[in-house]
Write a protein that holds these residues in place. Structure first.
Motif, PDB file in Angstrom:
ATOM      1  N   CYS A  86       0.831  -1.212   0.000  1.00  0.00           N
ATOM      2  CA  CYS A  86       0.000   0.000   0.000  1.00  0.00           C
ATOM      3  C   CYS A  86       0.865   1.261   0.000  1.00  0.00           C
ATOM      4  CB  CYS A  86      -0.942  -0.004   1.203  1.00  0.00           C
ATOM      5  SG  CYS A  86      -2.272  -1.227   1.091  1.00  0.00           S
ATOM      6  N   ALA A  87       1.978   1.217   0.737  1.00  0.00           N
ATOM      7  CA  ALA A  87       2.861   2.383   0.782  1.00  0.00           C
ATOM      8  C   ALA A  87       3.543   2.617  -0.563  1.00  0.00           C
ATOM      9  CB  ALA A  87       3.903   2.197   1.884  1.00  0.00           C
ATOM     10  N   VAL A 147     -15.423   8.023   5.509  1.00  0.00           N
ATOM     11  CA  VAL A 147     -14.020   8.413   5.479  1.00  0.00           C
ATOM     12  C   VAL A 147     -13.614   8.819   4.063  1.00  0.00           C
ATOM     13  CG1 VAL A 147     -11.672   7.477   5.670  1.00  0.00           C
ATOM     14  CG2 VAL A 147     -13.360   7.029   7.471  1.00  0.00           C
ATOM     15  N   LEU A 148     -12.749   9.825   3.983  1.00  0.00           N
ATOM     16  CA  LEU A 148     -12.063  10.170   2.742  1.00  0.00           C
ATOM     17  C   LEU A 148     -10.595   9.767   2.895  1.00  0.00           C
ATOM     18  CD1 LEU A 148     -13.477  13.763   2.078  1.00  0.00           C
ATOM     19  CD2 LEU A 148     -14.184  11.643   0.963  1.00  0.00           C
ATOM     20  N   VAL A 149     -10.085   9.006   1.946  1.00  0.00           N
ATOM     21  CA  VAL A 149      -8.694   8.562   1.981  1.00  0.00           C
ATOM     22  C   VAL A 149      -7.943   9.351   0.918  1.00  0.00           C
ATOM     23  CG1 VAL A 149      -7.127   6.596   1.765  1.00  0.00           C
ATOM     24  CG2 VAL A 149      -9.387   6.289   2.791  1.00  0.00           C
ATOM     25  N   GLU A 150      -7.276  10.412   1.357  1.00  0.00           N
ATOM     26  CA  GLU A 150      -6.687  11.352   0.400  1.00  0.00           C
ATOM     27  C   GLU A 150      -5.217  11.660   0.682  1.00  0.00           C
ATOM     28  OE1 GLU A 150     -10.313  13.926  -1.269  1.00  0.00           O
ATOM     29  OE2 GLU A 150      -9.676  14.601   0.709  1.00  0.00           O
ATOM     30  N   ASP A 151      -4.626  10.998   1.672  1.00  0.00           N
ATOM     31  CA  ASP A 151      -3.220  11.229   1.983  1.00  0.00           C
ATOM     32  C   ASP A 151      -2.605   9.932   2.488  1.00  0.00           C
ATOM     33  OD1 ASP A 151      -3.541  11.135   4.989  1.00  0.00           O
ATOM     34  OD2 ASP A 151      -4.763  12.900   4.580  1.00  0.00           O
ATOM     35  N   LEU A 152      -1.286   9.909   2.515  1.00  0.00           N
ATOM     36  CA  LEU A 152      -0.581   8.679   2.864  1.00  0.00           C
ATOM     37  C   LEU A 152      -0.873   8.237   4.292  1.00  0.00           C
ATOM     38  CD1 LEU A 152       1.424   6.482   2.043  1.00  0.00           C
ATOM     39  CD2 LEU A 152       3.280   8.007   2.766  1.00  0.00           C
ATOM     40  N   ALA A 153      -0.976   9.189   5.213  1.00  0.00           N
ATOM     41  CA  ALA A 153      -1.239   8.815   6.605  1.00  0.00           C
ATOM     42  C   ALA A 153      -2.574   8.102   6.739  1.00  0.00           C
ATOM     43  CB  ALA A 153      -1.195  10.065   7.495  1.00  0.00           C
ATOM     44  N   THR A 154      -3.606   8.649   6.097  1.00  0.00           N
ATOM     45  CA  THR A 154      -4.925   8.008   6.168  1.00  0.00           C
ATOM     46  C   THR A 154      -4.897   6.647   5.475  1.00  0.00           C
ATOM     47  OG1 THR A 154      -5.981  10.181   6.186  1.00  0.00           O
ATOM     48  CG2 THR A 154      -7.379   8.299   5.677  1.00  0.00           C
ATOM     49  N   LEU A 155      -4.194   6.562   4.362  1.00  0.00           N
ATOM     50  CA  LEU A 155      -4.093   5.289   3.646  1.00  0.00           C
ATOM     51  C   LEU A 155      -3.471   4.219   4.538  1.00  0.00           C
ATOM     52  CD1 LEU A 155      -4.324   3.683   0.946  1.00  0.00           C
ATOM     53  CD2 LEU A 155      -2.007   4.473   0.437  1.00  0.00           C
ATOM     54  N   MET A 156      -2.381   4.553   5.227  1.00  0.00           N
ATOM     55  CA  MET A 156      -1.701   3.566   6.050  1.00  0.00           C
ATOM     56  C   MET A 156      -2.510   3.237   7.301  1.00  0.00           C
ATOM     57  SD  MET A 156       0.581   2.888   4.004  1.00  0.00           S
ATOM     58  CE  MET A 156       1.259   1.570   5.017  1.00  0.00           C
ATOM     59  N   TRP A 157      -3.197   4.210   7.864  1.00  0.00           N
ATOM     60  CA  TRP A 157      -4.094   3.914   8.989  1.00  0.00           C
ATOM     61  C   TRP A 157      -5.159   2.912   8.551  1.00  0.00           C
ATOM     62  CZ3 TRP A 157      -9.292   5.320   8.454  1.00  0.00           C
ATOM     63  CH2 TRP A 157     -10.113   4.917   9.527  1.00  0.00           C
ATOM     64  N   ALA A 158      -5.767   3.147   7.384  1.00  0.00           N
ATOM     65  CA  ALA A 158      -6.815   2.251   6.902  1.00  0.00           C
ATOM     66  C   ALA A 158      -6.236   0.881   6.541  1.00  0.00           C
ATOM     67  CB  ALA A 158      -7.518   2.862   5.696  1.00  0.00           C
ATOM     68  N   ALA A 159      -5.093   0.853   5.886  1.00  0.00           N
ATOM     69  CA  ALA A 159      -4.482  -0.417   5.496  1.00  0.00           C
ATOM     70  C   ALA A 159      -4.171  -1.265   6.725  1.00  0.00           C
ATOM     71  CB  ALA A 159      -3.216  -0.161   4.687  1.00  0.00           C
ATOM     72  N   ASN A 160      -3.817  -0.630   7.830  1.00  0.00           N
ATOM     73  CA  ASN A 160      -3.529  -1.368   9.058  1.00  0.00           C
ATOM     74  C   ASN A 160      -4.753  -2.110   9.589  1.00  0.00           C
ATOM     75  OD1 ASN A 160      -1.665  -1.970  11.369  1.00  0.00           O
ATOM     76  ND2 ASN A 160      -3.264  -0.873  12.485  1.00  0.00           N
TER      77      ASN A 160
END
Length: 294
Positions: free
Chosen positions: A36-37, A95-108
């Motif tokens: 994901c990263a 939720v809106l996933v629009e930045d890397l921090a949110t993406l990694m939080w969600a992927a976790n």
């Protein structure tokens, strides 16, 4: 101790990184997060501006799965949310996933990402058409490719550009960039093409979900154009036996497909494809490519 990662200034607890999520390949949660990263640029481009629903599978695809549109319990305060209509008389947050921090939080959380065909600031006005081509055994993605080529040509006759991706499961998704149009109009148009496809290719295509009609044929599912429905996002990992990814493919790959395994892509394949081809669905988010319903 759960490791804490700092991503774009946000502290995120990343748990159970050694946990094997996909026993068939030995793929761990840490490897999924790494995917994901590394694919974040492409993933975020297709999630941006769209309310995200999650299919969660924290114990891997063989464990419990649950679908949620609401922000999960414990969602950090810094995760951006959008207020969207859920029905005629109900609104809700997503939720809106629009930045890397949110993406990694969600992927976790171990999720598939799903989005509607509209943006949060223009609900129920679709800016894309989607066809989900689902093969009924013994048909495979090979037959889906044949149906996709017919749909591409038919859409082109109406001045519309179509792009393809694997579903990450058995089939194929076609996506068409569109000037924002009320979802009911898009749904009606998509259904008309599915009906036309069955009429033109009766031995290959069905347009109704009835199971008895589907063996050996491709179900052209137009229902995901409904404003209430969602589709697996481009580049999302799927909750399948192996860590397959819903992967954009070229029309050359679609036209040349002669065996199902040719269009199976896993997390380890995507970085190389992005390096070689770029984002094959890039035109989908290019406003200059958006067409208008006839």
């Amino acid at each position: 101790m759960t490791p804490i990662a700092e991503v774009e200034g946000r502290r995120i607890a990343l748990s159970n990184l050694e946990k094997v999520l996909y026993p068939a390949t030995g793929t761990t949660k840490g490897e999924v997060l790494h995917y994901c990263a590394t694919a974040a640029g492409a993933l975020l481009a297709h999630l941006a501006g769209r309310p995200v629903s999650f299919l969660r599978f924290p114990d891997g695809p063989a464990g419990q799965r649950f679908f949620t549109k609401n922000p999960p319990p414990g969602t950090p305060s810094w995760v951006r949310r959008a207020t969207v209509p859920r029905s005629a008389d109900q609104i809700a947050e997503q939720v809106l996933v629009e930045d890397l921090a949110t993406l990694m939080w969600a992927a976790n959380l171990v999720v598939e990402f799903h989005t509607p065909q509209w943006r949060f600031d223009s609900p129920a006005r679709a800016d894309r058409i989607v066809f989900d081509l689902d093969p009924g055994e013994p048909a495979t993605v090979v037959e889906c490719c044949e149906a996709a080529l017919w749909l591409r040509e038919r859409l082109a006759a109406d001045g519309l550009n179509a792009y393809a991706k694997t579903s990450g499961s058995k089939g194929l998704h076609l996506l068409v960039p569109l000037e924002p149009t009320p979802s009911p109009e898009v749904s009606a148009y998509a259904k008309s093409l599915a009906v036309e496809a069955q009429a033109d290719l009766p031995e290959l295509v069905v347009h109704r979900m009835t199971r008895a009609l589907r063996p050996g044929k491709v179900f052209v599912d137009h229902s995901q154009n409904s404003a209430a429905k969602t589709t697996a996002a481009p580049y999302t990992v799927r909750a399948r036996t192996e860590p397959t990814v819903s992967t954009p493919v070229s029309w050359e790959e679609v036209g040349n497909c002669s065996a199902p395994e040719e269009l199976v892509f896993r997390v380890g394949d995507i970085a190389g494809r992005l390096e070689r081809y770029g984002d094959l669905l890039g035109p989908l988010i290019n406003l200059n490519r958006a067409g208008r319903l006839p």
